[in-house]
Design an enzyme around this catalytic site. Structure first.
Site, mmCIF file in Angstrom:
data_model
loop_
_atom_site.group_PDB
_atom_site.id
_atom_site.type_symbol
_atom_site.label_atom_id
_atom_site.label_comp_id
_atom_site.label_asym_id
_atom_site.label_seq_id
_atom_site.Cartn_x
_atom_site.Cartn_y
_atom_site.Cartn_z
ATOM 1 N N GLU A 174 0.828 -1.208 0.000
ATOM 2 C CA GLU A 174 0.000 0.000 0.000
ATOM 3 C C GLU A 174 0.866 1.264 0.000
ATOM 4 O O GLU A 174 1.832 1.372 0.755
ATOM 5 C CB GLU A 174 -0.916 0.004 1.232
ATOM 6 C CG GLU A 174 -1.893 1.171 1.266
ATOM 7 C CD GLU A 174 -2.768 1.183 2.507
ATOM 8 O OE1 GLU A 174 -3.785 1.886 2.490
ATOM 9 O OE2 GLU A 174 -2.426 0.499 3.497
ATOM 10 N N LYS B 256 -10.122 2.600 -2.277
ATOM 11 C CA LYS B 256 -10.313 2.023 -0.946
ATOM 12 C C LYS B 256 -11.645 2.475 -0.343
ATOM 13 O O LYS B 256 -11.936 3.666 -0.278
ATOM 14 C CB LYS B 256 -9.138 2.437 -0.057
ATOM 15 C CG LYS B 256 -9.104 1.802 1.318
ATOM 16 C CD LYS B 256 -7.802 2.191 2.012
ATOM 17 C CE LYS B 256 -7.666 1.576 3.385
ATOM 18 N NZ LYS B 256 -6.361 1.914 4.011
ATOM 19 N N CYS C 63 -5.852 -2.810 2.303
ATOM 20 C CA CYS C 63 -5.566 -2.732 3.735
ATOM 21 C C CYS C 63 -6.806 -2.863 4.637
ATOM 22 O O CYS C 63 -7.280 -3.957 4.849
ATOM 23 C CB CYS C 63 -4.778 -1.461 4.049
ATOM 24 S SG CYS C 63 -3.909 -1.539 5.640
#
Length: 291
Positions: A40, A113, A150
């Site tokens: 990331e 995300k 994540c």
């Protein structure tokens, strides 16, 4: 599918970070990697330890400099690359965005995300607008990639929605580590929980999982905390949650792991979880909490 992972310790020198990534990408391609997954926000330090408007200068458009940089590598080497970038969509509008580069250097697709944390040393809500592209796999020449990022990895709903749309594999670029004041036992519980929940997504969906984390210590620019010790431990699991590979918790690593994408078909025949889902009874899942 031969899948390469790069677990790297980043510094404040963005050009050096990208140069080392390029060196590792070339080395993995020489070992036969067809798909390479990066961690990331791999170009820079993890800037979310502090809230500073100056850090928005790190953001870039998509397409932009990084997609050109990694696109040229993908085309040169004939590989697919999963990148993780700080996207500048417009002034005051930014995303944490994974971009998949096809082997001809073009953008196969992107994922913004969806779940944005806001914890001590992980002040991501200050920087990132929640994604608006949904949980949609990205079609590539090596398969349909269910790319998440994540904090998304803790949510079974995200993995399930990718699986329900035909993802062949779940992929999680990651930046997560230890809080220095936690005890050693607590730190290890957190690391093992992180691994376990993602292996659970593999089992529940009959899909391989690739999670690539950063490693090493990054100081807190404000000096208010002892910084983050990223715990590495990047791993690949098969569709029954079996560990095919797990990296060091302290060292940089790159490796190629051969993933059998066809095996999930057989596992789903043994364990037909999708067949037996009670979709008529799951309406409550869309509520925040059921009183």
């Amino acid at each position: 599918m031969k899948t390469g992972i790069i677990q790297q310790h980043n510094t404040a020198d963005q050009a050096d970070n990208m140069r080392r990534l390029a060196d590792s990408i070339r080395a993995l391609a020489a070992e036969g990697a067809e798909l390479i997954v990066l961690q990331e926000l791999h170009n820079s330090l993890y800037f979310c330890q502090v809230e500073s408007v100056d850090n928005f200068d790190l953001a870039e458009p998509i397409p932009g400099p990084s997609t050109r940089f990694f696109g040229s590598l993908a085309k040169e080497l004939g590989i697919v690359i999963v990148t993780s970038l700080f996207e500048r969509r417009a002034a005051g509008l930014y995303h944490n965005t994974a971009v998949v580069i096809e082997r001809d250097g073009t953008i196969a697709g992107k994922y913004r995300k969806m779940h944005i944390p806001d914890d001590p040393a992980y002040y991501e809500k200050f920087y990132f607008t929640p994604g608006d592209l949904g949980f949609r796999p990205i079609d590539t020449s090596v398969g349909r990639l269910g790319v998440l990022v994540c904090w998304d990895q803790w949510y079974p709903e995200a993995a399930r929605l990718m699986a329900l749309q035909g993802a062949d594999i779940l992929i999680y670029p990651t930046a997560i580590g230890y809080e220095s004041t936690d005890t050693e036992a607590e730190q290890q519980r957190q690391r093992e929980a992180w691994t376990t929940v993602q292996r659970g997504h593999a089992v529940a969906n009959g899909l391989p999982v690739v999670a690539v984390n950063r490693v090493g210590h990054e100081a807190d620019p404000s000096g208010m905390t002892n910084g983050i010790q990223f715990w590495g431990s990047s791993f690949v699991s098969g569709p029954q949650g079996e560990l095919l590979y797990r990296a060091s918790s302290t060292e940089e690593e790159r490796n190629v792991i051969d993933i059998d994408l066809q095996r999930g078909e057989q596992v789903r025949r043994w364990w037909p979880f999708l067949r037996d889902r009670r979709i008529d009874e799951y309406g409550g899942i869309t509520k925040r909490f059921i009183d």
